[in-house]
Design a protein around this motif. Structure first.
Motif, mmCIF file in Angstrom:
data_model
loop_
_atom_site.group_PDB
_atom_site.id
_atom_site.type_symbol
_atom_site.label_atom_id
_atom_site.label_comp_id
_atom_site.label_asym_id
_atom_site.label_seq_id
_atom_site.Cartn_x
_atom_site.Cartn_y
_atom_site.Cartn_z
ATOM 1 N N SER A 12 0.877 -1.175 0.000
ATOM 2 C CA SER A 12 0.000 0.000 0.000
ATOM 3 C C SER A 12 0.911 1.222 0.000
ATOM 4 O O SER A 12 2.088 1.111 0.356
ATOM 5 N N PRO A 13 0.422 2.378 -0.400
ATOM 6 C CA PRO A 13 1.292 3.565 -0.388
ATOM 7 C C PRO A 13 1.965 3.829 0.959
ATOM 8 O O PRO A 13 3.174 4.076 0.998
ATOM 9 N N PRO A 14 1.255 3.754 2.097
ATOM 10 C CA PRO A 14 1.964 3.989 3.362
ATOM 11 C C PRO A 14 3.054 2.950 3.643
ATOM 12 O O PRO A 14 4.122 3.300 4.131
ATOM 13 N N SER A 15 2.800 1.683 3.307
ATOM 14 C CA SER A 15 3.823 0.665 3.570
ATOM 15 C C SER A 15 5.020 0.833 2.640
ATOM 16 O O SER A 15 6.163 0.592 3.046
ATOM 17 N N ILE A 16 4.794 1.274 1.415
ATOM 18 C CA ILE A 16 5.908 1.517 0.493
ATOM 19 C C ILE A 16 6.750 2.692 0.990
ATOM 20 O O ILE A 16 7.983 2.648 0.952
ATOM 21 N N VAL A 47 18.836 -1.557 -2.358
ATOM 22 C CA VAL A 47 17.820 -1.148 -3.315
ATOM 23 C C VAL A 47 16.457 -1.620 -2.836
ATOM 24 O O VAL A 47 16.232 -2.830 -2.730
ATOM 25 N N PRO A 48 15.555 -0.685 -2.532
ATOM 26 C CA PRO A 48 14.198 -1.116 -2.170
ATOM 27 C C PRO A 48 13.454 -1.545 -3.422
ATOM 28 O O PRO A 48 13.266 -0.767 -4.345
ATOM 29 N N GLY A 49 13.086 -2.814 -3.475
ATOM 30 C CA GLY A 49 12.350 -3.334 -4.615
ATOM 31 C C GLY A 49 10.876 -3.449 -4.307
ATOM 32 O O GLY A 49 10.414 -3.099 -3.215
ATOM 33 N N GLU A 50 10.120 -3.950 -5.270
ATOM 34 C CA GLU A 50 8.679 -4.071 -5.082
ATOM 35 C C GLU A 50 8.323 -5.141 -4.065
ATOM 36 O O GLU A 50 7.305 -5.058 -3.397
ATOM 37 N N GLY A 118 -0.511 -3.896 -9.453
ATOM 38 C CA GLY A 118 -0.173 -3.718 -8.044
ATOM 39 C C GLY A 118 0.819 -2.605 -7.768
ATOM 40 O O GLY A 118 1.319 -2.488 -6.656
ATOM 41 N N ARG A 119 1.130 -1.800 -8.759
ATOM 42 C CA ARG A 119 2.070 -0.693 -8.552
ATOM 43 C C ARG A 119 1.298 0.537 -8.092
ATOM 44 O O ARG A 119 0.181 0.787 -8.524
ATOM 45 N N LYS A 125 2.319 7.815 -3.199
ATOM 46 C CA LYS A 125 3.398 7.753 -2.206
ATOM 47 C C LYS A 125 3.635 9.129 -1.575
ATOM 48 O O LYS A 125 3.803 9.241 -0.358
ATOM 49 N N TYR A 126 3.643 10.160 -2.414
ATOM 50 C CA TYR A 126 3.872 11.509 -1.903
ATOM 51 C C TYR A 126 2.755 11.921 -0.943
ATOM 52 O O TYR A 126 3.021 12.482 0.121
ATOM 53 N N GLN A 127 1.513 11.610 -1.296
ATOM 54 C CA GLN A 127 0.389 11.944 -0.416
ATOM 55 C C GLN A 127 0.478 11.185 0.900
ATOM 56 O O GLN A 127 0.187 11.740 1.959
ATOM 57 N N ALA A 128 0.888 9.908 0.841
ATOM 58 C CA ALA A 128 1.040 9.134 2.077
ATOM 59 C C ALA A 128 2.118 9.745 2.965
ATOM 60 O O ALA A 128 1.975 9.781 4.190
ATOM 61 N N LEU A 129 3.181 10.229 2.360
ATOM 62 C CA LEU A 129 4.272 10.838 3.131
ATOM 63 C C LEU A 129 3.856 12.197 3.692
ATOM 64 O O LEU A 129 4.151 12.512 4.848
ATOM 65 N N VAL A 130 3.142 12.985 2.902
ATOM 66 C CA VAL A 130 2.697 14.308 3.361
ATOM 67 C C VAL A 130 1.659 14.158 4.477
ATOM 68 O O VAL A 130 1.635 14.966 5.412
#
Length: 161
Positions: A12-16, A47-50, A118-119, A125-130
């Protein structure tokens, strides 16, 4: 030497974002202890992968196990301070934002979003971080990540079995 640390945690975006934060903090923590390896022409890359973390170690084979052991030690005893957490999350915000404002990287992200099942997009990701991450959420994520790992490795070069 390549080691793939796979983890079946749902994406999920927060977990990524938590995973990217974890790998960035791990790389930050390794900066000083791995400096001597860098001077001795040994290289490492995280390297963080999928599906997990890729650890690449490259250089003269007689000292590579020591460098790999250092990385694994820092991974298994992962810790961070609130100041480092804040610094890394601010760096990630800038990195994600820079990807979003460059047309060539944004178009690559959109293309991969369409092609890969699933990508999650960089916008997600930016919204989850903000929206904010907490130190507690990172600690619990790292604990869950380390508890469900399985490893595959590839060794090439002048190594005996």
């Amino acid at each position: 030497i390549f080691f793939f640390l796979f983890n079946p945690l749902p994406s999920s975006p927060p977990s990524i974002v938590l995973f990217d934060t974890f790998v960035s903090i791990l790389a930050h923590n390794l900066g000083e202890p791995a400096y001597e390896a860098d001077v001795a022409q040994l290289e490492y890359k995280l390297v963080p992968g999928e599906h997990g973390l890729v650890i690449r170690v490259k250089g003269f084979n007689h000292k590579l196990p020591l460098l790999f052991q250092l990385i694994i030690d820092y991974l298994s005893d992962f810790s961070f301070t609130p100041a480092v957490f804040e610094m890394i999350t601010e760096q990630l915000k800038k990195t994600y934002f820079n990807i979003l404002i460059k047309p060539e990287t944004l178009s690559k992200d959109v293309r991969l979003l369409i092609l890969e099942h699933g990508r999650w997009s960089m916008i997600d990701k930016y919204q989850a971080l903000v929206n904010g991450l907490s130190i507690e959420s990172l600690s619990s994520f790292v604990k869950a990540f380390k508890s469900q790992l399985f490893v595959e490795g590839l060794v090439q070069g002048n190594f005996t079995s």
